[in-house]
Enzyme design. Structure first.
Site, PDB file in Angstrom:
ATOM      1  N   LYS A   1       0.852  -1.152   0.042  1.00  0.00           N
ATOM      2  CA  LYS A   1      -0.154   0.051  -0.016  1.00  0.00           C
ATOM      3  C   LYS A   1       0.886   1.271  -0.082  1.00  0.00           C
ATOM      4  O   LYS A   1       1.994   1.349   0.919  1.00  0.00           O
ATOM      5  CB  LYS A   1      -0.936  -0.181   1.472  1.00  0.00           C
ATOM      6  CG  LYS A   1      -1.883   1.119   1.095  1.00  0.00           C
ATOM      7  CD  LYS A   1      -2.873   1.015   2.573  1.00  0.00           C
ATOM      8  CE  LYS A   1      -3.852   2.010   2.426  1.00  0.00           C
ATOM      9  NZ  LYS A   1      -4.606   1.827   3.640  1.00  0.00           N
TER      10      LYS A   1
ATOM     11  N   SER B   1      -9.640   2.049   2.521  1.00  0.00           N
ATOM     12  CA  SER B   1      -8.832   2.843   1.691  1.00  0.00           C
ATOM     13  C   SER B   1      -7.715   1.963   0.975  1.00  0.00           C
ATOM     14  O   SER B   1      -7.227   2.441   0.109  1.00  0.00           O
ATOM     15  CB  SER B   1      -8.228   3.819   2.466  1.00  0.00           C
ATOM     16  OG  SER B   1      -7.124   3.195   3.480  1.00  0.00           O
TER      17      SER B   1
ATOM     18  N   SER C   1     -10.108  -0.231   6.763  1.00  0.00           N
ATOM     19  CA  SER C   1      -9.539  -0.042   5.528  1.00  0.00           C
ATOM     20  C   SER C   1      -8.778  -1.474   4.847  1.00  0.00           C
ATOM     21  O   SER C   1      -8.328  -1.290   3.718  1.00  0.00           O
ATOM     22  CB  SER C   1      -8.320   1.070   5.460  1.00  0.00           C
ATOM     23  OG  SER C   1      -9.222   2.333   5.239  1.00  0.00           O
TER      24      SER C   1
HETATM   25  N1  GLN Z   1     -13.287   4.541   5.901  1.00  0.00           N
HETATM   26  C1  GLN Z   1     -12.628   5.073   7.032  1.00  0.00           C
HETATM   27  C2  GLN Z   1     -12.265   6.568   7.038  1.00  0.00           C
HETATM   28  O1  GLN Z   1     -12.477   7.176   6.041  1.00  0.00           O
HETATM   29  C3  GLN Z   1     -11.528   4.236   7.600  1.00  0.00           C
HETATM   30  C4  GLN Z   1     -10.476   4.407   6.763  1.00  0.00           C
HETATM   31  C5  GLN Z   1      -9.115   3.405   7.145  1.00  0.00           C
HETATM   32  O2  GLN Z   1      -9.306   2.326   7.974  1.00  0.00           O
HETATM   33  N2  GLN Z   1      -7.923   3.978   6.956  1.00  0.00           N
HETATM   34  O3  GLN Z   1     -11.689   6.937   7.755  1.00  0.00           O
END
Ligand code: GLN
Length: 485
Positions: free
Chosen positions: A79, A154, A178
């Protein structure tokens, strides 16, 4: 070759049926063929990958079979929020579009030491803020099962790359879901370990009390294999826990007899799509047939989890992102007559809309007049959520729920309404607030898009989660489905 799992490929590599160079070329060819549609990567490290593959092949020919680490020669995607020395690390943000780290994240060091071949850096929502990759400052990623749908986020690039066979496995990071939510949307396995299990050194920080790195893979066995590489105490991360780490492959036991599984009432009611609910109930039946005991459990505090997260995570983010000022690294605005204007313009040009929204929310929640009412209150509710889990784990070995309330949604469906996007993390956020381990694994389809089953464990009891997941997987074949693309 690129359709196989790491443990299948390890067999072929060690027995000299294939070479890592051949395998890496197959993955790079696949990237050439499908990346136009999927766009999972920010950077493909073609030449470097082939060099690493060659090195892996010599390692395989030199070492005795039993001493070859399992990931030797296996192509992996990282990532793009994990630092890779000499390789662009953008966090999918314009503000870091030219950032080349001078060091490797601890997980990257570990992956390299294990002999895996890094094929590229995977796309994501900017600074990991989002659930669809639509917030990437560079480009969106498309779901290999249906190009009109988002891959989740994400870690959408990592999940899509695994699902599209554009790599064998990948790393992701999970702050509020995410790893698990994109795994669910793309029909792969995603695992968030206990907070403190995996070093965050070299992970570009979003919300430091919640962030955790973990695997995205094609099956549970590969998850255990990658976990064995990622985990361990790291003095460079003060929140990394100095505890003995088990061999996660030993946890892969096909047996859930008398395992007590609590299914979370609040995550099977209102707001959960009917098809998702039906698949989860089928999975529960299957686990029951296999000998597990399924009992309903109520988690009353979950009602407040999303609100709590959206105070704590932006508060931490607003502090973490203060360092992007155009002075130390990354983008610097050319339009500046004095220092203050340079700060303003750099941040205005460099950050996308969602990141700006979070910085403003967080700054507001932390400001003197509101600190007690918002941030401090959120910390107290966080404790209540943890207590709900503590109570549940006095009775149950693991807990179960859907990973997400719906299948992958379509592009643009939620972008106009940030709240609708935030709510879609309802099932994953409470786990981060409590710091617990949880896995998402494929358990069905609706409209040809995958559905994910979430299994949650006690802190530092990744093994029971893996055992339950492995048993379910061995007795179903959802994980064997491959998108047509
Ligand atoms: N979707 C969540 C956010 O927007 C979690 C994102 C994540 O786990 N990095 O914060």
């Amino acid at each position: 070759m690129n359709k196989k799992t790491a443990h299948e490929l390890n067999n072929l590599l060690v027995n000299k049926k294939i070479s890592s160079v051949e395998l890496t070329k197959a993955v790079l060819d696949r990237i050439d063929k499908t990346e136009g549609k999927v766009q999972a990567y920010v950077t493909v490290t073609r030449e470097d990958a082939l060099k690493q593959a060659k090195a892996a092949d010599s390692r395989i020919s030199e070492l005795p079979d039993t001493r070859i680490p399992l990931l030797t020669g296996i192509p992996i995607a990282i990532k793009d929020n994990m630092c890779t020395k000499g390789v662009l690390t953008t966090c999918s943000s314009k503000i870091l579009a030219n950032y080349i780290p001078p060091y490797n994240a601890t997980v990257v060091e570990k992956i390299k030491a294990a002999g895996a071949v890094i094929v590229g850096k995977a796309n994501m929502d900017e600074f990991a803020m989002g659930s669809s990759t639509e917030n990437s400052g560079l480009h969106p990623t498309y779901n290999p099962w249906d190009l009109e749908r988002v891959p989740g986020g994400s870690s959408g690039g990592s999940a899509a790359a695994v699902a599209a066979n554009e790599c064998i496995l990948a790393t992701g990071s999970d702050t509020g879901g995410s790893i698990r939510q994109p795994a669910s949307f793309c029909g792969v396995v995603g695992f968030k370990p206990t907070y403190g299990r995996v070093s965050r050194y070299g992970l570009i920080a979003f919300a430091s009390s919640l962030d955790q790195i973990g695997p995205l893979t094609k099956d549970v066995t590969d998850t255990a294999i990658l976990m064995n590489v990622l985990v361990g105490y790291d003095p460079k991360d003060s929140t990394s826990v100095n505890q003995p780490v088990p061999d996660y492959q030993k946890a892969l036991i096909d047996n859930v007899k008398n395992l007590k599984i609590g299914y979370i009432k609040e995550l099977l009611g209102q707001g959960i799509d009917q098809e998702v609910k039906a698949s989860i109930e089928q999975a529960m039946k299957k686990l029951e047939e296999l000998g597990a005991k399924l009992i309903e459990v109520s988690m009353p505090s979950f009602e407040h989890a999303v609100a709590t997260y959206y105070l704590i995570a932006p508060a931490e983010a607003s502090s973490n992102l203060a360092r992007y000022d155009g002075v130390k690294f990354g983008h610097r605005s050319k339009e500046a007559k004095d220092l203050l204007t340079m700060y303003y313009n750099t941040r205005r040009e460099g950050f996308g809309a969602e990141v700006k929204r979070r910085i403003m929310l967080g700054t507001y929640a932390l400001s003197a007049g509101y600190y007690d009412a918002y941030y401090l209150k959120a910390l107290k509710v966080r404790t209540l959520i943890k207590q709900d889990f503590d109570r549940a784990f006095m009775k149950y070995d693991v807990l179960l729920s859907p990973t997400a309330p719906s299948i992958a949604f379509k592009f643009g469906e939620k972008t106009a309404d940030p709240l609708a996007m935030y709510i879609s993390d309802i099932a994953t956020i409470p786990i981060n607030l409590a710091g617990l381990p949880a896995i998402s694994l494929p358990c069905g389809f609706s409209k040809k898009a995958p559905i994910g089953l979430q299994i949650i464990g006690r802190a530092f009891d990744e093994e029971t989660v893996l055992r339950a997941a492995f048993t379910y997987e061995q007795n179903t074949d959802w994980h064997k489905q491959i998108p047509e693309l």
